[in-house]
Design a protein around this motif. Structure first.
Motif, PDB file in Angstrom:
ATOM      1  N   THR A   1       0.830  -1.203   0.000  1.00  0.00           N
ATOM      2  CA  THR A   1       0.000   0.000   0.000  1.00  0.00           C
ATOM      3  C   THR A   1       0.867   1.257   0.000  1.00  0.00           C
ATOM      4  N   LEU A   2       1.907   1.273   0.818  1.00  0.00           N
ATOM      5  CA  LEU A   2       2.816   2.424   0.851  1.00  0.00           C
ATOM      6  C   LEU A   2       3.526   2.600  -0.493  1.00  0.00           C
ATOM      7  N   ASN A   3       3.942   1.500  -1.099  1.00  0.00           N
ATOM      8  CA  ASN A   3       4.600   1.589  -2.408  1.00  0.00           C
ATOM      9  C   ASN A   3       3.628   2.046  -3.489  1.00  0.00           C
ATOM     10  N   TYR A   4       2.387   1.598  -3.426  1.00  0.00           N
ATOM     11  CA  TYR A   4       1.380   2.060  -4.380  1.00  0.00           C
ATOM     12  C   TYR A   4       1.161   3.570  -4.221  1.00  0.00           C
ATOM     13  N   THR A   5       1.112   4.026  -2.979  1.00  0.00           N
ATOM     14  CA  THR A   5       0.974   5.459  -2.707  1.00  0.00           C
ATOM     15  C   THR A   5       2.138   6.224  -3.337  1.00  0.00           C
ATOM     16  N   ARG A   6       3.345   5.736  -3.103  1.00  0.00           N
ATOM     17  CA  ARG A   6       4.541   6.364  -3.684  1.00  0.00           C
ATOM     18  C   ARG A   6       4.466   6.384  -5.209  1.00  0.00           C
ATOM     19  N   ASP A   7       4.072   5.244  -5.797  1.00  0.00           N
ATOM     20  CA  ASP A   7       3.990   5.146  -7.259  1.00  0.00           C
ATOM     21  C   ASP A   7       2.943   6.097  -7.840  1.00  0.00           C
ATOM     22  N   GLN A   8       1.956   6.479  -7.037  1.00  0.00           N
ATOM     23  CA  GLN A   8       0.942   7.444  -7.464  1.00  0.00           C
ATOM     24  C   GLN A   8       1.426   8.883  -7.276  1.00  0.00           C
ATOM     25  N   GLY A   9       2.631   9.030  -6.761  1.00  0.00           N
ATOM     26  CA  GLY A   9       3.193  10.365  -6.545  1.00  0.00           C
ATOM     27  C   GLY A   9       2.589  11.074  -5.346  1.00  0.00           C
ATOM     28  N   LYS A  10       2.044  10.306  -4.414  1.00  0.00           N
ATOM     29  CA  LYS A  10       1.407  10.897  -3.232  1.00  0.00           C
ATOM     30  C   LYS A  10       2.324  10.766  -2.017  1.00  0.00           C
ATOM     31  N   PRO A  11       2.243  11.714  -1.093  1.00  0.00           N
ATOM     32  CA  PRO A  11       3.063  11.624   0.113  1.00  0.00           C
ATOM     33  C   PRO A  11       2.641  10.458   0.995  1.00  0.00           C
ATOM     34  N   HIS A  12       3.599   9.960   1.756  1.00  0.00           N
ATOM     35  CA  HIS A  12       3.318   8.882   2.689  1.00  0.00           C
ATOM     36  C   HIS A  12       4.247   9.004   3.897  1.00  0.00           C
ATOM     37  N   VAL A  13       3.710   8.625   5.023  1.00  0.00           N
ATOM     38  CA  VAL A  13       4.446   8.646   6.281  1.00  0.00           C
ATOM     39  C   VAL A  13       4.562   7.200   6.748  1.00  0.00           C
ATOM     40  N   VAL A  14       5.771   6.770   7.094  1.00  0.00           N
ATOM     41  CA  VAL A  14       6.017   5.407   7.542  1.00  0.00           C
ATOM     42  C   VAL A  14       6.384   5.442   9.014  1.00  0.00           C
ATOM     43  N   VAL A  15       5.615   4.704   9.833  1.00  0.00           N
ATOM     44  CA  VAL A  15       5.824   4.646  11.269  1.00  0.00           C
ATOM     45  C   VAL A  15       5.972   3.168  11.657  1.00  0.00           C
ATOM     46  N   PRO A  16       7.216   2.619  11.644  1.00  0.00           N
ATOM     47  CA  PRO A  16       7.388   1.206  11.993  1.00  0.00           C
ATOM     48  C   PRO A  16       6.981   0.958  13.443  1.00  0.00           C
ATOM     49  N   ILE A  17       6.320  -0.169  13.658  1.00  0.00           N
ATOM     50  CA  ILE A  17       5.930  -0.518  15.031  1.00  0.00           C
ATOM     51  C   ILE A  17       6.471  -1.901  15.406  1.00  0.00           C
TER      52      ILE A  17
END
Length: 152
Positions: free
Chosen positions: A136-152
């Motif tokens: 999902t995060l990679n799809y967001t990136r591929d769409q040119g949209k910002p994303h925040v990653v918070v590892p838990i």
């Protein structure tokens, strides 16, 4: 003019390794700043989906849309209970009616949410680099949209 920020939430189903108060602090830190005039799209599954739904419903005035690949009745008990508990705070429930609940149906659900959002906030399991959350995060990136990653 009031702008509504549309945000997808994605994350691991494995959340038992941290106490609930640590999740509450993470959500305060990483969801709270975006919550004013926001509309969150949350998958209706267990783990991060259920936890963020409950936190957002109890701590913000943000609009909440729950998206499931099939129907809510097909979701795990933890997810159904979270949805029922805050149903009066949920703006919309989207049931995508997938004929079969499999990885492809969940990926389609995640893409649907990203396609309806301006950004994604992801809570992947720390150390895990291949998961639905990362897709999902990679799809967001591929769409040119910002994303925040918070590892838990």
């Amino acid at each position: 003019m009031i702008l509504t920020r549309a945000i997808t939430i994605t994350g691991t189903r494995n959340t038992s390794h941290k106490p609930l108060d640590e999740y509450a602090q993470l959500f305060t830190d990483f969801l709270g700043p975006f919550a004013t005039d926001a509309h969150f799209y949350i998958g209706g599954a267990r783990g991060i989906d259920a936890l963020t739904l409950l936190w957002l419903a109890g701590n913000t005035d943000a609009a909440l849309t729950v998206v499931v690949p099939g129907t809510v009745c097909q979701q795990p008990a933890e997810a159904r209970q979270a949805i029922a508990r805050v149903r009066d705070r949920i703006t919309e429930v989207v049931e995508l009616a997938a004929p079969e609940l499999n990885a492809a149906a969940y990926h389609a659900r995640n893409r649907w949410m990203v396609d309806h959002s301006a950004m994604t906030i992801g809570f992947p399991l720390a150390g895990q680099l291949h998961s639905g959350t990362w897709q999902t995060l990679n799809y967001t990136r591929d769409q040119g949209k910002p994303h925040v990653v918070v590892p838990i």
